[in-house]
Scaffold this motif. Structure first.
Motif, PDB file in Angstrom:
ATOM      1  N   ASP A 266       0.805  -1.223   0.000  1.00 24.92           N
ATOM      2  CA  ASP A 266       0.000   0.000   0.000  1.00 24.92           C
ATOM      3  C   ASP A 266       0.838   1.272   0.000  1.00 24.92           C
ATOM      4  OD1 ASP A 266      -2.289  -1.488  -0.003  1.00 24.92           O
ATOM      5  OD2 ASP A 266      -2.634  -1.365   2.155  1.00 24.92           O
ATOM      6  N   VAL A 267       2.152   1.141   0.231  1.00 23.51           N
ATOM      7  CA  VAL A 267       3.025   2.314   0.315  1.00 23.51           C
ATOM      8  C   VAL A 267       3.668   2.567  -1.036  1.00 23.51           C
ATOM      9  CG1 VAL A 267       5.065   3.282   1.408  1.00 23.51           C
ATOM     10  CG2 VAL A 267       3.462   1.942   2.770  1.00 23.51           C
ATOM     11  N   GLY A 268       3.537   3.780  -1.528  1.00 28.12           N
ATOM     12  CA  GLY A 268       4.083   4.083  -2.846  1.00 28.12           C
ATOM     13  C   GLY A 268       5.383   4.864  -2.836  1.00 28.12           C
ATOM     14  N   ASP A 269       5.631   5.627  -1.775  1.00 27.56           N
ATOM     15  CA  ASP A 269       6.817   6.478  -1.740  1.00 27.56           C
ATOM     16  C   ASP A 269       8.083   5.657  -1.544  1.00 27.56           C
ATOM     17  OD1 ASP A 269       5.143   8.641  -1.987  1.00 27.56           O
ATOM     18  OD2 ASP A 269       5.035   9.015   0.170  1.00 27.56           O
ATOM     19  N   GLU A 270       9.193   6.190  -2.055  1.00 26.66           N
ATOM     20  CA  GLU A 270      10.468   5.492  -1.889  1.00 26.66           C
ATOM     21  C   GLU A 270      10.793   5.313  -0.414  1.00 26.66           C
ATOM     22  OE1 GLU A 270      15.227   5.919  -2.966  1.00 26.66           O
ATOM     23  OE2 GLU A 270      13.820   7.437  -3.639  1.00 26.66           O
ATOM     24  N   LEU A 271      10.661   6.376   0.379  1.00 31.01           N
ATOM     25  CA  LEU A 271      10.845   6.320   1.825  1.00 31.01           C
ATOM     26  C   LEU A 271       9.539   6.767   2.456  1.00 31.01           C
ATOM     27  CD1 LEU A 271      12.810   5.930   4.252  1.00 31.01           C
ATOM     28  CD2 LEU A 271      13.281   8.385   4.095  1.00 31.01           C
ATOM     29  N   ALA A 272       8.935   5.915   3.284  1.00 29.35           N
ATOM     30  CA  ALA A 272       7.606   6.219   3.815  1.00 29.35           C
ATOM     31  C   ALA A 272       7.543   5.938   5.303  1.00 29.35           C
ATOM     32  CB  ALA A 272       6.546   5.394   3.089  1.00 29.35           C
ATOM     33  N   VAL A 273       6.740   6.735   6.006  1.00 31.08           N
ATOM     34  CA  VAL A 273       6.500   6.564   7.437  1.00 31.08           C
ATOM     35  C   VAL A 273       4.995   6.536   7.664  1.00 31.08           C
ATOM     36  CG1 VAL A 273       6.891   7.482   9.750  1.00 31.08           C
ATOM     37  CG2 VAL A 273       8.615   7.862   7.962  1.00 31.08           C
ATOM     38  N   THR A 274       4.499   5.478   8.295  1.00 35.12           N
ATOM     39  CA  THR A 274       3.092   5.435   8.701  1.00 35.12           C
ATOM     40  C   THR A 274       3.050   5.357  10.221  1.00 35.12           C
ATOM     41  OG1 THR A 274       3.014   3.028   8.432  1.00 35.12           O
ATOM     42  CG2 THR A 274       2.265   4.366   6.587  1.00 35.12           C
ATOM     43  N   ILE A 275       2.161   6.141  10.819  1.00 33.27           N
ATOM     44  CA  ILE A 275       2.182   6.362  12.260  1.00 33.27           C
ATOM     45  C   ILE A 275       0.840   6.008  12.887  1.00 33.27           C
ATOM     46  CG2 ILE A 275       2.485   8.100  14.082  1.00 33.27           C
ATOM     47  CD1 ILE A 275       4.179   9.703  12.010  1.00 33.27           C
ATOM     48  N   GLY A 276       0.877   5.126  13.880  1.00 32.67           N
ATOM     49  CA  GLY A 276      -0.300   4.832  14.686  1.00 32.67           C
ATOM     50  C   GLY A 276      -1.514   4.450  13.876  1.00 32.67           C
ATOM     51  N   GLU A 277      -2.561   5.246  14.005  1.00 32.22           N
ATOM     52  CA  GLU A 277      -3.828   4.919  13.359  1.00 32.22           C
ATOM     53  C   GLU A 277      -3.781   5.058  11.839  1.00 32.22           C
ATOM     54  OE1 GLU A 277      -6.868   7.175  15.257  1.00 32.22           O
ATOM     55  OE2 GLU A 277      -6.728   6.051  17.141  1.00 32.22           O
ATOM     56  N   GLU A 278      -2.690   5.577  11.287  1.00 30.23           N
ATOM     57  CA  GLU A 278      -2.531   5.577   9.831  1.00 30.23           C
ATOM     58  C   GLU A 278      -2.369   4.155   9.297  1.00 30.23           C
ATOM     59  OE1 GLU A 278      -0.165   9.888   9.606  1.00 30.23           O
ATOM     60  OE2 GLU A 278       0.845   8.034   9.039  1.00 30.23           O
ATOM     61  N   ASN A 279      -1.903   3.239  10.160  1.00 29.19           N
ATOM     62  CA  ASN A 279      -1.783   1.841   9.762  1.00 29.19           C
ATOM     63  C   ASN A 279      -3.170   1.213   9.720  1.00 29.19           C
ATOM     64  OD1 ASN A 279       1.156   1.711   9.702  1.00 29.19           O
ATOM     65  ND2 ASN A 279       1.052   1.909  11.934  1.00 29.19           N
ATOM     66  N   GLN A 280      -3.471   0.521   8.638  1.00 30.45           N
ATOM     67  CA  GLN A 280      -4.806  -0.021   8.435  1.00 30.45           C
ATOM     68  C   GLN A 280      -5.123  -1.168   9.382  1.00 30.45           C
ATOM     69  OE1 GLN A 280      -7.070   1.408   6.291  1.00 30.45           O
ATOM     70  NE2 GLN A 280      -5.457   2.954   6.157  1.00 30.45           N
ATOM     71  N   ASP A 281      -4.107  -1.902   9.825  1.00 28.55           N
ATOM     72  CA  ASP A 281      -4.341  -3.039  10.704  1.00 28.55           C
ATOM     73  C   ASP A 281      -4.490  -2.569  12.144  1.00 28.55           C
ATOM     74  OD1 ASP A 281      -3.096  -5.433  12.519  1.00 28.55           O
ATOM     75  OD2 ASP A 281      -4.100  -6.227  10.750  1.00 28.55           O
ATOM     76  N   GLU A 282      -5.546  -3.029  12.809  1.00 24.88           N
ATOM     77  CA  GLU A 282      -5.829  -2.591  14.178  1.00 24.88           C
ATOM     78  C   GLU A 282      -4.709  -2.954  15.145  1.00 24.88           C
ATOM     79  OE1 GLU A 282      -9.345  -3.170  17.582  1.00 24.88           O
ATOM     80  OE2 GLU A 282      -9.571  -4.021  15.567  1.00 24.88           O
ATOM     81  N   GLY A 283      -4.033  -4.066  14.898  1.00 27.89           N
ATOM     82  CA  GLY A 283      -2.952  -4.490  15.776  1.00 27.89           C
ATOM     83  C   GLY A 283      -1.769  -3.556  15.771  1.00 27.89           C
TER      84      GLY A 283
END
Length: 332
Positions: A266-283
């Protein structure tokens, strides 16, 4: 300095101090540590504005402030330039990865190195193998009722399977020649018993070829499956206090590799950061993930998983550096 610029600096100070100390950050600490040319009262007003904007919050009465997911996002987005690694750090990465003996070893080394550099869980996706095809097949009788199937792919990977089948050396050579003629150059889904090479075979030999091609199809399908290397899972235990609830959901998400593969996809950028609730998985709602592409553009990623309270600048530079060296080594 404009108030919005100063408030961004205040947010950056709060993130940096909280990551370093794990303690809520107060206005006096910011004024003392970061050289603001304003009073503590002004900083308190800035903190109130940041709190109203949902970037920081007060965990309990009379405490300082800690960043929210939105605050971490604003902090990460404010990092305009990533500090490069030192020459010594670059040499250490290059030497460690170049010591690998094969692809499996280099990916394992990359994971261990990334976990050590960031003190987080490192995840390395295997290069995409879906386009890889069969290069050569050998059949080797090993007993009266068993033979070894050896399959070599165009990636150089070697797979072996033991078959319950009775073959003489002469028959093994003959069947292997027919199987090679019918299957070399094909990927898993393309391997079938429907080939002119298998026409007019005696019934017994045709049943043997059917069993062999079925196993070969499974081997090549397994070769095409996406795999992950993980390292540093024990680092999560050392950061257990950074999770409001428990690390169990994060560990469960890591075990379900399909979750991480989906996040990578799901990540398209060369370098990407997803934080907390931005992650689709509840875990992973209390975790952050920093990833980078490596190898052929858009095919594979590596990264780290950890609590939202992490050293983002160090994580980003480490992930990017290991990805670049891994690309160079695999391409050489």
């Amino acid at each position: 300095m404009r108030s919005d610029q100063r408030r961004l600096r205040v947010l950056q100070a709060i993130v940096q101090d909280y990551v370093h100390t794990r303690e809520p950050v107060g206005s006096k600490a910011i004024a003392d540590r970061h050289g603001f040319d304003v009073s503590s009262a002004t900083i308190r007003n800035d903190m109130a504005a940041l709190e109203e904007g949902g970037l920081i919050h007060q965990p309990h009465t009379s405490a300082g402030r800690v960043p929210t997911d939105r605050g971490y996002r604003a902090f990460v987005d404010s990092i305009s330039q990533i500090k490069p690694l030192s020459s010594a750090e670059k040499r250490a990465i290059e030497t460690w990865l170049e010591g690998a003996v094969d692809m499996d070893d280099v990916l394992i080394r990359a994971g261990r190195l990334l976990a050590q550099l960031t003190n987080q869980v490192a995840v390395v996706q295997y290069p995409n193998r879906k386009r890889h095809a069969l290069r050569h097949v050998e059949l080797v009788p090993i007993s009266d009722h068993h033979a070894m199937l050896i399959a070599i792919t165009d990636s150089g990977a070697v797979q072996q399977r033991t078959l319950e089948i009775s073959l003489t050396d002469e028959l093994a050579t003959s069947i292997a020649a027919r199987v090679n003629s019918a299957t070399v150059g094909k990927a898993g889904p393309e391997i079938t018993l429907d080939s002119k090479e298998f026409d007019h075979l005696p019934p017994l030999e045709k049943r043997m070829v059917g069993a062999i091609t079925a196993v070969l199809k499974d081997v090549m399908t397994d070769e095409a499956e996406e795999r992950l290397v993980m390292a540093g899972t024990a680092n999560l235990a050392r950061t257990n206090l950074d999770f409001a609830r428990t690390i169990t959901p994060v560990l469960e998400a890591l075990e379900e590799q399909v979750v991480l593969l989906r996040l990578f996809a799901d990540v398209g950028d060369e370098l990407a950061v997803t934080i907390g609730e931005e992650n689709q998985d509840e875990g992973l709602a209390e975790a952050s993930i920093v990833t980078s592409m490596y190898g052929e553009p858009g095919t594979s990623r590596l990264g780290i998983v950890g609590p939202t309270r992490m050293d983002y600048a160090n994580a980003m530079v480490s992930v990017r550096a290991v990805a670049r060296y891994l690309t160079r080594i695999l391409g050489s």
